[in-house]
Design a protein around this motif. Structure first.
Motif, PDB file in Angstrom:
ATOM      1  N   THR A 125     -24.293  21.889  19.218  1.00 50.49           N
ATOM      2  CA  THR A 125     -25.054  22.719  18.291  1.00 50.49           C
ATOM      3  C   THR A 125     -25.474  24.018  18.962  1.00 50.49           C
ATOM      4  N   VAL A 126     -25.762  25.019  18.125  1.00 53.51           N
ATOM      5  CA  VAL A 126     -26.351  26.246  18.636  1.00 53.51           C
ATOM      6  C   VAL A 126     -27.827  25.969  18.885  1.00 53.51           C
ATOM      7  N   GLN A 127     -28.263  26.151  20.119  1.00 53.55           N
ATOM      8  CA  GLN A 127     -29.627  25.816  20.492  1.00 53.55           C
ATOM      9  C   GLN A 127     -30.557  27.009  20.273  1.00 53.55           C
ATOM     10  N   PRO A 128     -31.810  26.761  19.906  1.00 58.62           N
ATOM     11  CA  PRO A 128     -32.758  27.865  19.736  1.00 58.62           C
ATOM     12  C   PRO A 128     -33.112  28.501  21.072  1.00 58.62           C
ATOM     13  N   LEU A 129     -33.488  29.761  21.020  1.00 61.33           N
ATOM     14  CA  LEU A 129     -33.943  30.461  22.212  1.00 61.33           C
ATOM     15  C   LEU A 129     -35.339  29.983  22.591  1.00 61.33           C
ATOM     16  N   THR A 130     -35.610  29.935  23.877  1.00 61.67           N
ATOM     17  CA  THR A 130     -36.964  29.649  24.333  1.00 61.67           C
ATOM     18  C   THR A 130     -37.758  30.955  24.337  1.00 61.67           C
ATOM     19  N   HIS A 131     -39.064  30.835  24.533  1.00 58.91           N
ATOM     20  CA  HIS A 131     -39.921  32.015  24.418  1.00 58.91           C
ATOM     21  C   HIS A 131     -39.610  33.072  25.464  1.00 58.91           C
ATOM     22  N   ASP A 132     -39.034  32.657  26.621  1.00 50.78           N
ATOM     23  CA  ASP A 132     -38.807  33.615  27.695  1.00 50.78           C
ATOM     24  C   ASP A 132     -37.364  34.121  27.757  1.00 50.78           C
ATOM     25  N   GLU A 133     -36.544  33.762  26.779  1.00 52.30           N
ATOM     26  CA  GLU A 133     -35.169  34.228  26.772  1.00 52.30           C
ATOM     27  C   GLU A 133     -35.070  35.558  26.022  1.00 52.30           C
ATOM     28  N   PRO A 134     -34.121  36.412  26.424  1.00 47.04           N
ATOM     29  CA  PRO A 134     -34.049  37.750  25.841  1.00 47.04           C
ATOM     30  C   PRO A 134     -33.649  37.712  24.375  1.00 47.04           C
ATOM     31  N   ARG A 135     -34.187  38.675  23.613  1.00 48.20           N
ATOM     32  CA  ARG A 135     -33.829  38.813  22.199  1.00 48.20           C
ATOM     33  C   ARG A 135     -32.767  39.886  22.009  1.00 48.20           C
ATOM     34  N   ARG A 136     -32.482  40.646  23.050  1.00 51.93           N
ATOM     35  CA  ARG A 136     -31.464  41.681  22.973  1.00 51.93           C
ATOM     36  C   ARG A 136     -30.823  41.845  24.348  1.00 51.93           C
ATOM     37  N   ILE A 137     -29.503  41.925  24.375  1.00 49.28           N
ATOM     38  CA  ILE A 137     -28.745  42.207  25.583  1.00 49.28           C
ATOM     39  C   ILE A 137     -27.806  43.358  25.247  1.00 49.28           C
ATOM     40  N   GLY A 138     -27.978  44.481  25.936  1.00 49.44           N
ATOM     41  CA  GLY A 138     -27.191  45.653  25.595  1.00 49.44           C
ATOM     42  C   GLY A 138     -27.456  46.043  24.159  1.00 49.44           C
ATOM     43  N   ARG A 139     -26.420  46.196  23.391  1.00 54.60           N
ATOM     44  CA  ARG A 139     -26.572  46.566  21.978  1.00 54.60           C
ATOM     45  C   ARG A 139     -26.510  45.362  21.042  1.00 54.60           C
ATOM     46  N   GLY A 173     -22.672  43.676  12.789  1.00 56.30           N
ATOM     47  CA  GLY A 173     -22.798  42.310  12.303  1.00 56.30           C
ATOM     48  C   GLY A 173     -21.789  41.341  12.867  1.00 56.30           C
ATOM     49  N   ARG A 174     -20.817  41.828  13.622  1.00 63.37           N
ATOM     50  CA  ARG A 174     -19.822  40.909  14.185  1.00 63.37           C
ATOM     51  C   ARG A 174     -20.441  40.063  15.297  1.00 63.37           C
ATOM     52  N   LEU A 175     -20.038  38.794  15.329  1.00 64.86           N
ATOM     53  CA  LEU A 175     -20.601  37.862  16.301  1.00 64.86           C
ATOM     54  C   LEU A 175     -19.824  37.922  17.611  1.00 64.86           C
ATOM     55  N   VAL A 176     -20.556  37.777  18.707  1.00 64.06           N
ATOM     56  CA  VAL A 176     -19.963  37.758  20.038  1.00 64.06           C
ATOM     57  C   VAL A 176     -20.558  36.609  20.834  1.00 64.06           C
ATOM     58  N   ALA A 177     -19.808  36.158  21.838  1.00 61.88           N
ATOM     59  CA  ALA A 177     -20.311  35.186  22.806  1.00 61.88           C
ATOM     60  C   ALA A 177     -20.627  35.959  24.077  1.00 61.88           C
ATOM     61  N   ILE A 178     -21.889  35.932  24.489  1.00 64.19           N
ATOM     62  CA  ILE A 178     -22.340  36.721  25.636  1.00 64.19           C
ATOM     63  C   ILE A 178     -22.546  35.787  26.820  1.00 64.19           C
ATOM     64  N   LYS A 179     -21.767  35.993  27.858  1.00 58.94           N
ATOM     65  CA  LYS A 179     -21.918  35.189  29.066  1.00 58.94           C
ATOM     66  C   LYS A 179     -22.824  35.941  30.034  1.00 58.94           C
ATOM     67  N   GLN A 180     -23.867  35.271  30.489  1.00 57.68           N
ATOM     68  CA  GLN A 180     -24.863  35.892  31.366  1.00 57.68           C
ATOM     69  C   GLN A 180     -25.066  35.010  32.594  1.00 57.68           C
ATOM     70  N   ASP A 188     -23.729  46.128  36.038  1.00 60.49           N
ATOM     71  CA  ASP A 188     -24.812  46.743  36.802  1.00 60.49           C
ATOM     72  C   ASP A 188     -26.183  46.419  36.238  1.00 60.49           C
ATOM     73  N   ASP A 189     -26.222  45.689  35.138  1.00 60.82           N
ATOM     74  CA  ASP A 189     -27.495  45.282  34.556  1.00 60.82           C
ATOM     75  C   ASP A 189     -28.250  44.395  35.546  1.00 60.82           C
ATOM     76  N   GLU A 190     -29.571  44.324  35.384  1.00 60.94           N
ATOM     77  CA  GLU A 190     -30.367  43.450  36.262  1.00 60.94           C
ATOM     78  C   GLU A 190     -29.820  42.034  36.249  1.00 60.94           C
ATOM     79  N   THR A 191     -29.400  41.555  35.054  1.00 62.15           N
ATOM     80  CA  THR A 191     -28.688  40.292  34.929  1.00 62.15           C
ATOM     81  C   THR A 191     -27.346  40.596  34.277  1.00 62.15           C
ATOM     82  N   PRO A 192     -26.252  40.665  35.055  1.00 64.57           N
ATOM     83  CA  PRO A 192     -24.952  41.079  34.517  1.00 64.57           C
ATOM     84  C   PRO A 192     -24.492  40.179  33.366  1.00 64.57           C
ATOM     85  N   TRP A 193     -23.699  40.764  32.466  1.00 65.64           N
ATOM     86  CA  TRP A 193     -23.221  40.014  31.312  1.00 65.64           C
ATOM     87  C   TRP A 193     -21.879  40.558  30.850  1.00 65.64           C
TER      88      TRP A 193
END
Length: 626
Positions: A2-16, A39-46, A85-90
């Motif tokens: 299943t798609v799991q919900p974000l926890t309170h400390d997880e980012p709400r935006r990565i890049g754009r 609106g297109r969906l992506v899988a973001i690996k961090q 080069d992001d603080e947490t690359p993705w």
């Protein structure tokens, strides 16, 4: 999944990208579901933040991005954005709606012949694209293959490397990859090539066609041994597919099919949608509809928590389409998880042997008749819910290659390993015989492992039980409980001439070791019932095993003293030599002594010479064969 919900400390935006939920997590990082401005969906690996503190890890991720962006084709998931080069690359890949092959097999059973042929053709094209880009995937497995409406997709280039830079992600000699789908050269720590991916493809196709990995064995060590030296078990594969699969599974990489040769074998495939079974097509369609609802909702932010799902389910029908979209999302199963498949074992921070185990010695375990001990311990106590025959005397049992016991009842089987370095090294909940349990989670074809550590301090030996096709791990814990209750006086092996009773730490004269790699400390740093390890100017390992030498990859024999011979294992590593000496044959197996030396590069000939001197010294210490 299943798609799991974000926890309170997880980012709400990565890049754009707006982050909507968690698709999966692994040892290297996590994969998030995101939505772009259109609106297109992506899988973001961090990458996990703590890994960035490790030397060279950011550079490793940069190489992964480079590898991923070099691949494009109809049967891969292309990278659309990244920031190394992001603080947490993705990196962000196109989100592919599909069912992971491993989940399709688990939920719907083996694929029919037309579907396997379509799978083979799609994966061959994908590997051709990957290899054309100068890459080797190195971790092709069912979890990294998605079944989509128009064919398979290969995902996850987390441990791919560039063929012109074989030292790229890992150095030669490492064994990154998922064990059951490794190639022989990966299990032996040898360099990998595009042919390694083809071996993995053969294993994937055999698994898809039969539901069982062709090298499946009761333990990790035995599985790796089977891959390197054993024959693939293809009896459950439909006959019309065996030639195709066998062409990928040669031990010699030079004899394996290439993607183009495999496509020629398969011939022209029917046009149109992929010929997946109806239940898989329906699952893909359900997932697609749910994701379409999310993609159309410009206000979507995060996946709701489970309590929110309940509230949404009870809401009036006039609720916003955002609620309806999220209800579709959380109901989906088999969402792709692009999580790196690097396989690692982590030693438990707190030793499981801290409880008293001093009353158990390696000598006691070495002398034990392991199969007789298993039957004796379970006499009258086989749990009815386990699915095993209530009388252990009716089980099929045989000696394992490290003198353990392979037992089978119905479709289930187990491997009992006694006195070896225990394979499961992560703490799990529960105890057995008063000892903390170590193990791996899981059941089904992949099985589960449970073990206890009996060695003191840094010694890792103990007892472990590995189950296959089991509904849960309860039987493994029950077996450990029963064995530990009688661990000080197990039934002994009647055959006193067997190498199983030889202490490998004592069979090599100390003077021979000191002369070869010494001077050494009095106590070997690692010992087990049937193996010993010394560190000096080179590393020496001596192991006794029962194996079928006809299935081993061996070079021509080297002369030992008194007209005897030892056979080097074939290896392209210049820093290793492993010699196999056949002591005697029992039934269809050879009892062998293996002497392995690891040293500096380009020293294989010298290392083999040292191994010969050690073998010559120890042969006289072995029991005399009548």
């Amino acid at each position: 999944m299943t798609v799991q919900p974000l926890t309170h400390d997880e980012p709400r935006r990565i890049g754009r990208y707006r982050v909507l939920g968690v698709l999966g997590k692994g040892g290297m990082g996590r994969v998030l579901l995101g939505a772009g401005p259109d609106g297109r969906l992506v899988a973001i690996k961090q990458v996990h933040a703590h890994l960035l503190n490790q030397r060279g890890y950011r550079a490793r991720f940069q190489r992964e991005v480079s590898a991923s962006t070099r691949v494009s084709g109809a049967f891969t998931a292309p990278v659309v954005d990244f920031d190394v080069d992001d603080e947490t690359p993705w990196l962000a890949s196109v989100f592919v709606v599909g069912i992971p092959l491993n989940e399709a097999i688990e939920n719907f059973g083996p694929l029919p012949v037309p579907a396997v042929r379509a799978l083979a053709a799609g994966l061959a094209v994908a590997l051709a694209d990957i290899h054309r880009a100068g890459l080797v995937h190195r971790d092709l497995k069912p979890a990294n293959v998605l079944l989509t409406a128009d064919g398979p997709r290969v995902i996850d280039f987390g441990i791919a490397y560039m063929t012109e830079n074989p030292g790229g992600l890992t150095e030669t000699g490492s064994t990154l990859g998922s064990p059951a789908f490794m190639s022989p050269e990966q299990t032996l720590g040898e360099p990998v090539t595009a042919a390694s991916d083809m071996f993995a493809l053969g294993s994937v196709l055999a698994t898809a066609a039969s539901g069982v990995n062709p090298f499946q064995a009761p333990s990790l060590a035995y599985t790796l041994f089977q891959i390197a030296h054993g024959a693939a078990e293809l009896n459950s594969v439909p006959p019309e597919l065996r030639t195709i699969i066998e062409s990928c599974l040669y031990k010699d990489p030079h004899h394996r099919a290439t993607p183009d040769r495999l496509l020629a074998q398969l011939g022209r495939q029917p046009e149109g949608p992929a010929p997946w079974p109806e239940p898989i097509q329906q699952a893909i369609e359900r997932q697609s509809l749910g994701m379409a609802g999310i993609a159309r909702d410009p206000d979507a932010t995060v996946v709701a928590s489970r309590s929110s799902w309940t509230a949404a389910a009870a809401a009036p029908a006039s609720g916003s389409r955002r609620k309806l979209a999220w209800l579709s999302l959380v109901a989906l199963l088999a969402v792709v998880a692009l999580v790196a498949g690097v396989f690692t074992w982590k030693h438990s921070e707190t030793s499981a042997g801290t409880l008293p185990g001093a009353d158990t010695s390696l000598a006691t375990l070495r002398a034990a008749d392991v199969c007789a001990w298993l039957r004796q311990a379970l006499d009258g106590s086989v749990p009815a819910e386990s699915g095993w025959d209530a009388d252990p005397r009716n089980w099929s049992v045989d000696t394992g290659y490290k003198w353990g016991c392979v037992a089978k009842s119905g479709t289930q089987w187990l491997y009992l390993d006694v006195g070896s370095a225990i394979t499961p090294t992560q703490r799990v909940n529960g105890k057995a015989g008063g000892f903390d349990l170590l193990g791996t989670e899981g059941s089904g074809p992949s099985g589960c492992s449970r073990g206890v550590k009996l060695g003191d301090r840094e010694q890792l030996w103990g007892i472990s039980v590995n189950l296959s096709n089991a509904p849960n791990c309860d039987l493994a814990v029950h077996i450990l409980d029963r064995l530990l209750a009688t661990r000080t006086a197990p039934p002994e092996r009647a055959d006193t001439a067997s190498l199983a009773g030889v202490d490998p730490c004592q069979v090599v004269p100390r003077a021979a070791l000191d002369s070869a790699i010494g001077p050494l400390s009095q106590t070997p740093p690692q010992a087990a019932a049937h193996g010993c390890h010394w560190e000096g100017s080179a590393t020496v390992e001596v192991n006794t095993q029962a194996v079928d030498m006809s299935k081993m990859r061996l070079e021509a024999g080297m002369d030992l003293a008194n007209g005897k011979s030892a056979f080097p294992q074939i290896s392209s590593l210049s820093s290793t030599c492993e010699l196999v000496y056949a002591y005697r044959t029992v039934a269809d197996l050879q009892e062998t002594v293996l002497v392995r030396l690891d040293g500096e590069k380009n020293q294989r000939e010298r290392l083999c010479g040292t191994a010969v001197s050690i073998l010559n010294a120890l042969i006289g210490q072995l029991p005399k064969v009548n």
